[in-house]
Structures are given as C-alpha cells and as structure tokens.
Design a protein around this motif. Structure first.
Motif, PDB file in Angstrom:
ATOM      1  N   THR A 140       0.579  -1.315   0.165  1.00 18.83           N
ATOM      2  CA  THR A 140       0.117  -0.073   0.093  1.00 18.83           C
ATOM      3  C   THR A 140       0.966   1.250  -0.081  1.00 18.83           C
ATOM      4  OG1 THR A 140      -0.219   0.096   2.324  1.00 18.83           O
ATOM      5  CG2 THR A 140      -1.981  -1.177   1.246  1.00 18.83           C
ATOM      6  N   ILE A 142       2.204   2.648   2.581  1.00 17.30           N
ATOM      7  CA  ILE A 142       1.823   3.168   4.028  1.00 17.30           C
ATOM      8  C   ILE A 142       2.878   2.907   5.132  1.00 17.30           C
ATOM      9  CG2 ILE A 142       0.286   3.331   5.669  1.00 17.30           C
ATOM     10  CD1 ILE A 142      -2.026   2.787   3.920  1.00 17.30           C
ATOM     11  N   LYS A 162       1.563  15.031   8.124  1.00 18.46           N
ATOM     12  CA  LYS A 162       1.194  14.971   6.571  1.00 18.46           C
ATOM     13  C   LYS A 162       2.122  16.175   5.910  1.00 18.46           C
ATOM     14  CE  LYS A 162      -1.854  11.781   6.695  1.00 18.46           C
ATOM     15  NZ  LYS A 162      -1.952  10.768   6.268  1.00 18.46           N
ATOM     16  N   GLU A 166       5.495  13.178   5.809  1.00 22.37           N
ATOM     17  CA  GLU A 166       5.068  12.567   4.683  1.00 22.37           C
ATOM     18  C   GLU A 166       5.512  13.015   3.444  1.00 22.37           C
ATOM     19  OE1 GLU A 166       0.753  12.488   2.480  1.00 22.37           O
ATOM     20  OE2 GLU A 166       0.779  10.980   4.258  1.00 22.37           O
ATOM     21  N   ASN A 167       5.734  14.385   3.178  1.00 20.68           N
ATOM     22  CA  ASN A 167       6.246  15.010   1.885  1.00 20.68           C
ATOM     23  C   ASN A 167       8.247  14.770   2.037  1.00 20.68           C
ATOM     24  OD1 ASN A 167       4.094  16.097   0.964  1.00 20.68           O
ATOM     25  ND2 ASN A 167       4.495  17.999   2.169  1.00 20.68           N
ATOM     26  N   LYS A 170       8.263  11.082   0.909  1.00 19.22           N
ATOM     27  CA  LYS A 170       7.727  10.821  -0.431  1.00 19.22           C
ATOM     28  C   LYS A 170       9.043  11.319  -1.232  1.00 19.22           C
ATOM     29  CE  LYS A 170       2.774  10.892  -0.352  1.00 19.22           C
ATOM     30  NZ  LYS A 170       1.729  11.899  -0.522  1.00 19.22           N
ATOM     31  N   ARG A 177       3.678   6.465  -0.225  1.00 22.29           N
ATOM     32  CA  ARG A 177       2.443   6.905  -0.425  1.00 22.29           C
ATOM     33  C   ARG A 177       1.616   7.878   0.459  1.00 22.29           C
ATOM     34  NH1 ARG A 177       1.221   1.689  -3.142  1.00 22.29           N
ATOM     35  NH2 ARG A 177       2.379   1.963  -5.260  1.00 22.29           N
ATOM     36  N   GLU A 178       1.652   7.157   1.659  1.00 21.26           N
ATOM     37  CA  GLU A 178       1.118   7.755   2.827  1.00 21.26           C
ATOM     38  C   GLU A 178       1.858   7.700   4.287  1.00 21.26           C
ATOM     39  OE1 GLU A 178      -3.401   7.998   4.783  1.00 21.26           O
ATOM     40  OE2 GLU A 178      -3.130   6.444   3.285  1.00 21.26           O
ATOM     41  N   VAL A 180       1.055   7.208   8.130  1.00 19.68           N
ATOM     42  CA  VAL A 180       0.028   7.338   9.315  1.00 19.68           C
ATOM     43  C   VAL A 180       0.392   7.272  10.798  1.00 19.68           C
ATOM     44  CG1 VAL A 180      -1.937   6.573   7.592  1.00 19.68           C
ATOM     45  CG2 VAL A 180      -0.644   4.848   9.143  1.00 19.68           C
TER      46      VAL A 180
END
Length: 183
Positions: A140, A142, A162, A166-167, A170, A177-178, A180
C-alpha cells in the motif's frame, strides 16, 4: 539544581530540562499511572494532581497535564518532584529498558527508518516529543509511525505528520504513498 522549562507546540505539555541525562539509551513513555510503576520518576510525577502523561527523552522530561489546569498552578509541584527524585540518586527506571524499535533488514523500510532516525526524531525531540517507526507496507505504500511525548495529542501533529514527514519521505523514498499515526 536548576531546571529549565520550555513550552512545546502542545499547550498541555511542557518540557523540563534538568541539565543531566534522563533516558539516554531509549526514550520512555508513561501514559498511565499503571505504566509509571516501572519508573520512580514517572510514579512521583503522576502523584502530582493533574499530571496525565510523562515522556522521558535523553536529557529532558515532557510532562502532560489535564487541560482544565493552568501551568502556573501545576508547574511548581512538577519542578519540585523532578528535583527531589533526581537529587535522591535513586535509579529513575527499572532495568528492563525502553521500547524496542522495529529494525528493518533492507529496502525502502530501512531507508525510511534511517530518515526518521536522523532527520525527524532530532527535530521533534526539540519540541519534547518522539516519533517511532513501526513499519512500512510495501503493497500500500503506507508508513506507520507512533507519536509520543509532546507529539501525542498535539494540535499541530497532523500537519507535522502530513505536511512535514509525509512530504519528506515521499521525496526520498518514492515507494511511500502515505504516513499514518498508529496507537
């Protein structure tokens, strides 16, 4: 003994800097009085009316309070408790150690953990918190992280997770992708 204090982005958590090592090997989190039984310092802090959480970093203690109390009312008791415990010379923690980190062997998970450990954790430690890598699902994309100390329950933690972490991940690890937060 002089203990400095710093506000954190979480209005219900304050960082206490006693000028000595607290948990240099592994950060320790105590979310309940029952968990605090493993630590003299945490046990005594939970005895202060209004304390709801204790996080011990390498050289600091983040203490969370009930949101109905103001810092001027609870801070003196917390400072006195920290001072008393540290000056007692007693062991701060039982010998079993802190939470073991997940150690991936190779691939994207190893790269993600290295980025978290070298770039993210030092930054959040300055704010009285910690972020632990729990895993990466390659299917996924994640990344699962645990937020502790001042990061747990902080109003800006979702934005940090986020927009920041996350950035960053990535950018360096295209498989992500994400991100959490998990319990």
């Amino acid at each position: 003994m002089f203990i400095q204090t710093e506000d954190t982005p979480n209005p219900n958590t304050m960082k206490f800097l006693p000028g000595r090592e607290i948990a240099p090997e592994s950060p320790r989190e105590f979310a309940t009085p029952e968990e605090a039984e493993a630590s003299l310092l945490a046990r005594e802090l939970f005895a202060v009316d209004g304390v709801t959480g204790v996080f011990c970093g390498a050289d600091y203690i983040s203490v969370s309070k009930d949101e109905t109390l103001d810092w001027p009312h609870i801070k003196p008791a917390i400072l006195g408790t920290i001072m008393d415990v540290l000056q007692s010379g007693a062991a701060l923690f039982e010998a079993d150690g802190g939470e073991a980190d997940y150690e991936p062997d190779s691939g994207p998970a190893k790269e993600i953990k290295e980025i978290i450990d070298t770039r993210v954790r030092p930054a959040v430690a300055r704010d009285g918190g910690d972020i632990i890598f729990k895993g990466f699902d390659e299917q996924t994309g994640i990344v699962a992280l645990v937020m502790r100390g001042a990061c747990a329950g902080c109003p800006s933690s979702t934005m940090t997770l986020k927009s920041g972490i996350e950035n960053l991940l990535k950018h360096y690890v295209p498989e992500v992708r994400e991100v959490v937060a998990v319990g």
